[in-house]
Design a protein around this motif. Structure first.
Motif, PDB file in Angstrom:
ATOM      1  N   CYS A 111      19.734  11.946 -24.848  1.00  0.00           N
ATOM      2  CA  CYS A 111      19.374  12.470 -26.166  1.00  0.00           C
ATOM      3  C   CYS A 111      20.025  13.817 -26.434  1.00  0.00           C
ATOM      4  CB  CYS A 111      17.851  12.607 -26.211  1.00  0.00           C
ATOM      5  SG  CYS A 111      17.216  13.386 -27.681  1.00  0.00           S
ATOM      6  N   GLY A 112      20.631  13.944 -27.610  1.00  0.00           N
ATOM      7  CA  GLY A 112      21.171  15.223 -28.065  1.00  0.00           C
ATOM      8  C   GLY A 112      20.299  15.742 -29.192  1.00  0.00           C
ATOM      9  N   ALA A 122      20.566   9.229 -32.339  1.00  0.00           N
ATOM     10  CA  ALA A 122      20.906   7.962 -31.683  1.00  0.00           C
ATOM     11  C   ALA A 122      19.706   7.396 -30.912  1.00  0.00           C
ATOM     12  CB  ALA A 122      22.121   8.139 -30.774  1.00  0.00           C
ATOM     13  N   LEU A 142      25.129  15.956 -25.209  1.00  0.00           N
ATOM     14  CA  LEU A 142      23.701  16.311 -25.260  1.00  0.00           C
ATOM     15  C   LEU A 142      23.493  17.812 -25.451  1.00  0.00           C
ATOM     16  CD1 LEU A 142      22.575  14.216 -22.118  1.00  0.00           C
ATOM     17  CD2 LEU A 142      23.134  13.405 -24.423  1.00  0.00           C
TER      18      LEU A 142
HETATM   19  C1  LIG Z   1      25.615  11.786 -29.171  1.00  0.00           C
HETATM   20  C2  LIG Z   1      25.411  11.280 -27.816  1.00  0.00           C
HETATM   21  C3  LIG Z   1      24.126  11.049 -27.312  1.00  0.00           C
HETATM   22  C4  LIG Z   1      22.852  11.390 -28.044  1.00  0.00           C
HETATM   23  O1  LIG Z   1      22.814  11.156 -29.412  1.00  0.00           O
HETATM   24  P1  LIG Z   1      22.051  12.154 -30.411  1.00  0.00           P
HETATM   25  O2  LIG Z   1      22.066  11.454 -31.699  1.00  0.00           O
HETATM   26  O3  LIG Z   1      22.853  13.430 -30.458  1.00  0.00           O
HETATM   27  O4  LIG Z   1      20.712  12.400 -29.848  1.00  0.00           O
HETATM   28  C5  LIG Z   1      24.026  10.547 -26.037  1.00  0.00           C
HETATM   29  N1  LIG Z   1      25.120  10.296 -25.296  1.00  0.00           N
HETATM   30  C6  LIG Z   1      26.370  10.503 -25.743  1.00  0.00           C
HETATM   31  C7  LIG Z   1      27.531  10.193 -24.863  1.00  0.00           C
HETATM   32  C8  LIG Z   1      26.557  11.010 -27.012  1.00  0.00           C
HETATM   33  O5  LIG Z   1      27.796  11.219 -27.457  1.00  0.00           O
END
Ligand SMILES: *Cc1c(COP(=O)(O)O)cnc(C)c1O
Length: 440
Positions: free
Chosen positions: A268-269, A273, A331
């Protein structure tokens, strides 16, 4: 309201040590429609992706085999399970978004969906197509490129969202501007520039790059900003993964019900996603799916956002003395999407934090056992297995949810989220770093 730094949770976060946080607002059975979004919206997103499939197949030869559908495999991982998780009750599966075609990461889901939403709307408004039943190969005609060349798509990114948006937007003929935050890898910028995308390099973190990109785009009426902090269109593109996963599980005769729970572990970032996938999975599997997010110990922004009373204004990880310093560029986010946190409030089971050393060990173990190559961010999910099975809070969750008697029949699905386009040289370095840590 007390600042989190003054609470026991804040003190714990500040230690930057891995732990599992259980979401006190989680409700196994909840009304799954949230903020006006429902399963109907997810189905519509899926249908949109299907409408565009013939076009995508023509634009991207790598989609020939899947007939224009961008999807990843649901893999077994017997060697990894035996070698790294011999005590795991239940079976281990991997959702291989690290090899999603076209964008090379999970961002292919949300990013491409949002660009297609925008292109579809412009095409309808400008009579390029008569209706959504028209021939979508028209989007590949010179008239479409001519139309889209008058419009700009802008986005801010730590790397992968920019890749996804840049690649699809450029292929459709849009002007594209990607605002890269400080952690973005050089090769991701070069890959975009090679496709004619304008890359602006910011010396600041992701939240700052979003603010700068949004402001620049808002000043231009022909520019459309893909706003990772507030985007139902991104979210629904991610959520559509749940429908596809449901099919894949059925094909492999993997049952998901009260006796056969599904545990899902996703890096999670900013939250979009994993949040979208959490939302989609709850629509499909209800109380039988249990979703946990993985965040770096230095960037647990969604953990902060989830426990905030005021979800609209999440605290930043700097407020609890953390630095966002992590090799997990995907992240590396200081502040969560408040919107996502409020949508998934009753649906998310918990969040575990992960050190960079764990990321590299996971990455290396995955390569040694299964030959799969993922980027550091994408390896975070594997740490959740230990957190759920072996820690006090993990055991507490299983007890509270009455899962201890059925855990042996569980499926543990680790979502690997990026890596396909990582240059071989860099991948070797990641793997070596992991192998050294494991003392091999
Ligand atoms: C963007 C990303 C995430 C998490 O998605 P979010 O929408 O930012 O929470 C996880 N893994 C990878 C490799 C990503 O590029």
């Amino acid at each position: 309201m007390t600042a989190t730094i003054d609470t026991p949770l804040g003190q714990q976060l500040q230690q930057a040590q891995p732990f599992l946080w259980l979401n006190p607002a989680y409700k196994a059975s909840t009304d799954n429609d949230r903020d006006g979004l429902s399963i109907t919206d997810i189905r519509q997103a899926d249908l949109r992706l299907r409408r565009f499939a013939p076009l995508l197949k023509r634009l991207f030869p790598e989609l020939e085999a899947s007939d224009g559908i961008i999807e990843s495999a649901l893999l077994s991982a017997p060697a990894l399970q035996q070698h790294s998780f011999p005590e795991l009750p239940g079976r281990l599966k991997i959702k291989a978004d690290h090899s999603l075609p076209v964008a090379g990461s999970i961002k292919a889901r949300g990013g491409i969906h949002e660009v297609l939403c925008h292109a579809e709307q412009l095409a309808l408004d400008n009579n390029l197509i008569d209706s959504t039943s028209d021939d979508y190969l028209k989007f590949g005609h010179p008239a479409a490129k001519q139309l889209f060349s008058n419009y700009e798509i802008a986005v801010s990114s730590t790397g992968n969202l920019g890749l996804s948006i840049g690649i699809i937007s450029a292929a459709l003929g849009f002007k594209v501007v990607v605002h890269m935050s400080v952690e973005a890898k050089q090769w991701k910028k070069e890959r975009l520039r090679n496709r004619g995308v304008t890359v602006i390099e910011h010396s600041d973190d992701y939240s700052a790059a979003v603010a700068a990109g949004r402001a620049a785009s808002d000043a231009d009426p022909n520019s459309y900003f893909i706003d990772d902090e507030n985007s139902p269109r991104l979210f629904l593109g991610y959520a559509a993964a749940a429908l596809r996963l449901q099919e894949q599980l059925a094909e492999q005769q993997i049952i998901v019900d009260a006796e056969h729970p599904l545990f899902v572990y996703i890096p999670c970032g900013v939250g979009g996603a994993p949040g979208g996938i959490n939302f989609g999975l709850k629509q499909v599997f209800g109380p039988d799916v249990h979703v946990f997010f993985a965040e770096p110990v230095q960037a647990p922004c969604v953990l902060l956002g989830m426990q905030a009373n005021d979800k609209e204004h999440p605290e930043s990880v700097y407020d609890v003395g953390l630095k966002v310093a992590t090799e997990a560029d995907g992240l590396a986010v200081s502040m969560a999407s408040g919107w996502v946190c409020s949508v998934i409030e009753p649906m998310l089971s918990g969040i575990f934090t992960v050190t960079d050393n764990e990321l590299f060990r996971n990455l290396s173990d995955l390569f040694q056992s299964e030959g799969l190559e993922v980027e550091p961010s994408a390896a975070a999910g594997f740490s959740g297995l230990h957190q759920l099975i072996n820690t006090d809070s993990g055991k507490q969750y299983l007890q509270q949810q009455h899962l201890d008697t059925v855990i042996n029949q569980a499926t543990h699905l680790v979502w690997t989220t990026g890596g396909l386009f990582v240059p071989a040289q860099e991948m070797k370095k990641f793997q070596q770093r992991g192998a050294e840590l494991a003392g091999l």
